[in-house]
Design a protein around this motif. Structure first.
Motif, short mmCIF file in Angstrom:
data_model
loop_
_atom_site.label_atom_id
_atom_site.label_comp_id
_atom_site.label_asym_id
_atom_site.label_seq_id
_atom_site.Cartn_x
_atom_site.Cartn_y
_atom_site.Cartn_z
N PRO A 1 0.83 -1.21 0.00
CA PRO A 1 0.00 0.00 0.00
C PRO A 1 0.87 1.25 0.00
N ARG A 2 0.44 2.24 -0.76
CA ARG A 2 1.18 3.49 -0.88
C ARG A 2 0.70 4.45 0.22
N ILE A 3 1.64 4.93 1.02
CA ILE A 3 1.33 5.79 2.16
C ILE A 3 1.83 7.19 1.85
N ALA A 4 0.92 8.16 1.75
CA ALA A 4 1.29 9.55 1.49
C ALA A 4 1.83 10.17 2.78
N ILE A 5 3.07 10.70 2.71
CA ILE A 5 3.69 11.36 3.86
C ILE A 5 4.19 12.72 3.39
N PRO A 6 3.58 13.81 3.81
CA PRO A 6 4.06 15.12 3.36
C PRO A 6 5.46 15.41 3.88
N VAL A 7 6.23 16.14 3.12
CA VAL A 7 7.51 16.65 3.61
C VAL A 7 7.22 17.48 4.86
N PRO A 8 7.95 17.29 5.96
CA PRO A 8 7.55 17.92 7.23
C PRO A 8 7.46 19.44 7.22
N PRO B 1 12.93 10.51 6.63
CA PRO B 1 13.34 9.11 6.46
C PRO B 1 12.96 8.21 7.62
N GLN B 2 12.81 8.76 8.82
CA GLN B 2 12.41 7.93 9.95
C GLN B 2 10.98 7.42 9.77
N TYR B 3 10.09 8.30 9.33
CA TYR B 3 8.71 7.88 9.06
C TYR B 3 8.68 6.88 7.91
N ALA B 4 9.43 7.18 6.86
CA ALA B 4 9.45 6.32 5.69
C ALA B 4 9.97 4.93 6.03
N THR B 5 11.03 4.87 6.82
CA THR B 5 11.61 3.58 7.19
C THR B 5 10.64 2.76 8.01
N ALA B 6 9.95 3.40 8.95
CA ALA B 6 8.97 2.68 9.77
C ALA B 6 7.84 2.12 8.90
N VAL B 7 7.37 2.92 7.95
CA VAL B 7 6.32 2.45 7.04
C VAL B 7 6.83 1.28 6.20
N GLU B 8 8.03 1.40 5.67
CA GLU B 8 8.60 0.32 4.85
C GLU B 8 8.73 -0.97 5.65
N ARG B 9 9.23 -0.88 6.85
CA ARG B 9 9.46 -2.07 7.66
C ARG B 9 8.15 -2.72 8.10
N SER B 10 7.07 -1.94 8.09
CA SER B 10 5.76 -2.51 8.40
C SER B 10 5.01 -2.96 7.15
N ASP C 1 2.37 -1.17 12.16
CA ASP C 1 1.85 -2.41 11.58
C ASP C 1 0.35 -2.33 11.36
N ARG C 2 -0.39 -1.86 12.38
CA ARG C 2 -1.84 -1.79 12.26
C ARG C 2 -2.24 -0.77 11.19
N PHE C 3 -1.57 0.37 11.16
CA PHE C 3 -1.86 1.39 10.17
C PHE C 3 -1.66 0.87 8.75
N VAL C 4 -0.53 0.22 8.51
CA VAL C 4 -0.24 -0.30 7.17
C VAL C 4 -1.22 -1.43 6.81
N GLU C 5 -1.58 -2.25 7.78
CA GLU C 5 -2.59 -3.29 7.54
C GLU C 5 -3.90 -2.67 7.07
#
Length: 259
Positions: free
Chosen positions: A3-10, A23-32, A240-244
């Protein structure tokens, strides 16, 4: 497909902050199990809307800015940081799209505060007079505990060993890093977590507004689980729950009410 997760530049004003935080948000999303998609702040609204349309969920990250107080009927006090109009405009587009189509929303720190204001709520502009140092998370791993309702969505997937029950609440150590917080919760947002020492709201959630309404995954926390992903099972569970939820999202009818 992931799933593609939109994350605005902070932020539109601090490149160094973006380089160390996004990158911290992106890495967490990727790992989940998700695919993080950077949403720029300097593109035309139509281009941003086209990008948002390709995403299944929205993650609203932190920011060094503060939400413009005039959006919740107040004038800024000296302790209030300048607003970031570009970030706020993009967040509005993201939230409106997610709200219309029931896309999952996960809001963190500034993201939670902006979501609350978008929903008609207010903020406390400065917490420095309180006994708890809510900004301590910038320099320490644990700033304080959050008292979380066991029957809340948030409480349902915390690690029991990390968040034991005490006095009818789950107590989760958190790394909060903020000087503002929710004052009055916005429409359809329920308080799920508070700081037990001073009552500051640390987490909210949305969901089913009424019997027969379509459920909508909306979760916001005032702390930074992306920073503690490696150390905290509960932080990993949030992502994990969010990406699910994002993975199972399908387009649904547009909301008829905010709740």
């Amino acid at each position: 497909m992931k799933p593609r997760i939109a994350i605005p530049v902070p932020t539109s004003t601090d490149l160094a902050y973006n380089q160390r935080s996004w990158p911290q948000y992106a890495t967490a999303v990727e790992r989940s199990g998700g695919a993080p998609i950077a949403v720029p702040l300097n593109e035309a609204p139509t281009a941003i809307a086209d990008l948002i349309n390709t995403c299944q969920a929205v993650l609203l990250p932190g920011s060094p800015a503060d939400v413009n107080p005039q959006k919740y009927g107040q004038e800024p006090i000296p302790e209030c940081s300048p607003a970031d109009n570009a970030r706020e405009n993009v967040d509005e587009l993201l939230i409106q799209d997610a709200h219309n189509l029931y896309k999952p929303i996960f809001a963190i720190c500034f993201g939670l505060q902006f979501l609350n204001v978008w929903r008609g709520g207010t903020l406390v502009q400065d917490l420095s007079i309180l006994p708890v140092n809510h900004a301590a998370g910038r320099s320490v791993a644990i700033a304080h505990n959050a008292a979380i309702a066991p029957d809340s969505l948030l409480g349902s997937f915390l690690d029991p060993a990390e968040a034991p029950e005490q006095d009818e609440f789950l107590r989760l150590p958190i790394n909060s890093s903020h000087h503002q917080a929710i004052g009055i919760p916005g429409d359809g947002l329920r308080v799920a977590a508070r700081c037990p020492q001073d009552g500051v709201i640390e987490g909210v959630e949305g969901g089913q507004a009424s019997e027969g309404a379509t459920s909508h995954f909306v979760l916001g926390v005032q702390w930074h689980p992306e920073r503690s992903y490696d150390l905290s099972p509960s932080s990993r569970a949030l992502f994990d729950r969010f990406v699910e939820q994002a993975a199972t999202w399908t387009p649904r009818p547009i909301h008829t009410s905010v709740a």
